[in-house]
Motif scaffolding. Structure first.
Motif, PDB file in Angstrom:
ATOM      1  N   ARG A  51      -6.017   6.429   4.145  1.00  0.00           N
ATOM      2  CA  ARG A  51      -7.421   6.224   3.843  1.00  0.00           C
ATOM      3  C   ARG A  51      -7.938   5.080   4.391  1.00  0.00           C
ATOM      4  O   ARG A  51      -8.929   5.037   5.251  1.00  0.00           O
ATOM      5  CB  ARG A  51      -7.719   6.184   2.487  1.00  0.00           C
ATOM      6  N   GLN A  52      -7.251   3.702   4.519  1.00  0.00           N
ATOM      7  CA  GLN A  52      -7.663   2.647   4.864  1.00  0.00           C
ATOM      8  C   GLN A  52      -7.322   1.959   6.320  1.00  0.00           C
ATOM      9  O   GLN A  52      -7.901   0.952   6.684  1.00  0.00           O
ATOM     10  CB  GLN A  52      -7.193   1.510   3.568  1.00  0.00           C
ATOM     11  N   TRP A  59      -0.969   7.094   0.626  1.00  0.00           N
ATOM     12  CA  TRP A  59      -2.438   7.383   0.777  1.00  0.00           C
ATOM     13  C   TRP A  59      -3.296   6.376   1.137  1.00  0.00           C
ATOM     14  O   TRP A  59      -4.299   6.641   1.991  1.00  0.00           O
ATOM     15  CB  TRP A  59      -2.694   8.206  -0.685  1.00  0.00           C
ATOM     16  N   GLN A  60      -3.262   5.076   0.542  1.00  0.00           N
ATOM     17  CA  GLN A  60      -3.885   4.124   0.987  1.00  0.00           C
ATOM     18  C   GLN A  60      -3.888   3.654   2.418  1.00  0.00           C
ATOM     19  O   GLN A  60      -4.709   3.628   3.171  1.00  0.00           O
ATOM     20  CB  GLN A  60      -3.534   2.738   0.131  1.00  0.00           C
ATOM     21  N   ALA A 113       0.949  -1.212   0.038  1.00  0.00           N
ATOM     22  CA  ALA A 113      -0.056   0.034  -0.112  1.00  0.00           C
ATOM     23  C   ALA A 113       0.826   1.289  -0.048  1.00  0.00           C
ATOM     24  O   ALA A 113       1.974   1.181   0.534  1.00  0.00           O
ATOM     25  CB  ALA A 113      -0.843   0.139   1.273  1.00  0.00           C
TER      26      ALA A 113
END
Lengths: 274, 320
Positions: A182-183, A178-179, A175
């Motif tokens: 966000r996640q 940003w991932q 990842a």
């Protein structure tokens, strides 16, 4: 500490509660009185007869479009809250989780503005807003206040308390930052984000000084800015004025009832423990 | 607040055992520009409406800056001089507003530091209904100044107001001019503000009280300390950083008083309750003299900065 017996404690608490709550109850009762009942001397507690006169007046008044003000406030506070959440969480993530040149200085600058009385910026902010043609628009009550030093500080402290190990698995899965943000990080931060959302909404919804001076057109006002006009128009017609005040209070009181625990914990933690 | 910041900084430099490696790894992934991309949206806002206004405000204050005129000549410190020379047009109004803000702050701050502590002590122990009372005390704070201003203007009305009605009902004078004469106007402004905001400070005290280790109270009890002694020697020292925080934020908030005076006393009697913030926005945004208003703002911010520094010094000193 003190060895107040339960009875004395409850007596004190109930008395204090009456002091806090009676004015709010009076606001509600007056808003459903007729003009004549509200003018009675001595005043009567009960709205007898019950009347929607105050609400009729403010909702069907074309000179003071109260419903429009309500919607303006709702839209402004919602957009403001979203803007704070997005910008502050991204900035806080970088400040909490990344190393980069200027990080310390930047954080010090942001925290430093927390100490500045906000009103000392109002004149230059007004001139800046004027130069970019934002005066008397919705944007001017949404954007400038969203430069929330408090939001960044608050979320950074919360992010620091989340163990970095939780992000490691995501890294192994390939990842990107940003991932991960966000996640992994945002889902773990729901309580902090909810607290900041409620506080941002409350602040913007209740803001008075700024909108009073940057909004002019009757159809562009927010509710707090409009309430002053309402008072001017109805002078001592208290059912009408209290109905307006109720309209400004109900959304935040409802929000408070639902988010009470979060708000109160958020307030106490933001100041002291981070 | 400094303690808070230091705590944050300390946590930064001393991460948990596994911290350094994972943190270093965290910085290595991604692009060099990544942190700045994450910061960009906020920095645009903060730059334009946070940092720029600070510098711009100082710049404006050195000019004769009429919002309606195209020419804004540089005049150095003349705007500041006007604040201090008794023959300037604004001298009287300016210092009258400083006096008004001073009076309000002087009376509201001690009440807002002490009363919420009492409330917090009442709520500190766990008992049925605690959440309800905590919420009731906090509720007025979620309302805006526009609402509480209109509401109290009505409640304090000399003839139709609930306050005089209730006072009359218990045999006290029922014709007090709460919003039109001094000292009543001051009692009203301070009283309403205490009612409005003391739940907020109480919540902060509550958090502080819960951070004091119970063992300290146990130890004091074993040593034979009574309730008052435990309060003086355990509670108060334990709360010191919290008191500093409450004191500093309350002074800042009280010095910024505006909406209450505008809506409840409307500056009356005369201009006696017209406060500094009100004077600044009037000077700048109603009379269009942004230069003078900016000078007032800078002076006001500096005064508050001095007060905050003195606060921190006093508390630090007493710690030694």
């Amino acid at each position: 500490m003190s060895k107040l017996r339960p009875v004395a404690r409850y007596a004190a608490l109930i008395l204090i509660t009456l002091i806090f709550v009676t004015p709010l109850v009076w606001m509600l009762l007056t808003s459903v009185k007729t003009y004549d009942v509200a003018q009675q001397d001595p005043p009567s507690w009960l709205p007898n007869p019950f009347s929607t006169y105050g609400y009729d007046q403010i909702l069907n008044n074309t000179a003071n479009p109260v419903l429009r003000w309500f919607l303006n406030s709702m839209l402004a506070a919602t957009l403001h809250t979203l803007l704070v959440l997005v910008t502050a969480s991204m900035a806080a993530y970088a400040l909490a989780r990344m190393r980069f040149r200027g990080r310390g200085l930047l954080f010090a600058l942001i925290v430093g503005t927390l100490f500045l009385p906000p009103t000392s910026l109002i004149i230059p902010n007004f001139i800046i807003a004027e130069r970019i043609n934002w005066i008397d628009t919705l944007t001017v009550v949404v954007v400038p206040g969203a430069a929330s030093a408090f939001g960044v500080f608050f979320l950074r402290q919360f992010f620091l308390s989340i163990p970095a190990e939780l992000e490691e698995a995501a890294v192994l899965d390939g990842a990107n930052q940003w991932q991960i943000f966000r996640q992994v990080l945002l889902p773990l931060s729901k309580p902090a984000l909810a607290t900041l959302a409620v506080l941002s909404f409350l602040t913007n919804w209740n803001d008075f000084l700024w909108p009073v001076y940057v909004l002019f057109s009757p159809e562009r006002l927010t509710l707090p800015a409009g309430l002053g006009l309402l008072q001017g128009a109805y002078v001592t017609d208290y059912p009408v004025i209290m109905a307006g005040a109720m309209l400004a209070s109900v959304p935040v009181l409802i929000l408070f009832v639902f988010a009470q625990r979060h708000v109160i914990q958020g307030v106490s933690r933001s100041g002291l423990k981070g | 607040m400094a303690d808070v910041i230091e705590a944050g900084a300390a946590r930064d430099s001393a991460p948990p055992p596994s911290g350094p490696t994972s943190r270093r790894r965290a910085t290595q992934r991604g692009n060099r520009a990544t942190p700045y991309l994450f910061l960009a949206p906020y920095l645009v806002l903060f730059g334009v409406f946070g940092l720029a206004p600070i510098l711009f405000g100082v710049w404006i204050s050195l000019h004769q800056w009429d919002l309606q005129l195209p020419n804004r000549p540089f005049i150095g410190f003349d705007n500041y001089q006007d604040l201090f020379s008794s023959d300037s047009a604004i001298y009287g109004d300016w210092w009258s507003s400083v006096r008004a803000t001073g009076i309000f702050t002087l009376f509201s701050v001690p009440l807002l530091v002490v009363i919420p502590l009492g409330l917090a002590l009442l709520l500190n122990r766990s008992f049925p209904g605690r959440t309800f009372f905590r919420a009731a005390f906090f509720a007025p704070y979620v309302l805006g100044v526009a609402v509480i201003g209109l509401l109290w203007r009505f409640l304090l009305d000399a003839n139709l107001g609930l306050v005089n009605l209730l006072l009359g009902a218990v045999g006290l004078p029922s014709d007090t001019p709460w919003v039109t004469d001094v000292p009543w106007a001051w009692v009203s402004l301070v009283g309403v503000t205490v009612w409005w905001t003391c739940g907020f400070n109480a919540v902060i005290y509550l958090a502080g009280l819960q951070d004091i280790p119970p063992e300290l109270y146990e130890a004091a009890k074993v040593d034979g300390a009574g309730g008052w002694d435990r309060f003086r020697h355990v509670t108060i020292p334990g709360l010191r950083p919290v008191v500093l925080f409450v004191l500093t934020t309350t002074i800042l908030a009280s010095a910024n008083v505006f909406g209450q005076a505008l809506l409840i006393t409307q500056g009356a009697p005369g201009e006696q309750t017209r406060t500094v913030v009100w004077r600044i926005v009037d000077e700048g945004l109603r009379d269009y003299d942004a230069g003078r208003a900016a000078a007032m703002s800078v002076f006001f911010a500096l005064m508050l900065a001095v007060v905050s520094v003195v606060n921190f010094r006093l508390f630090r000193y007493r710690e030694d």
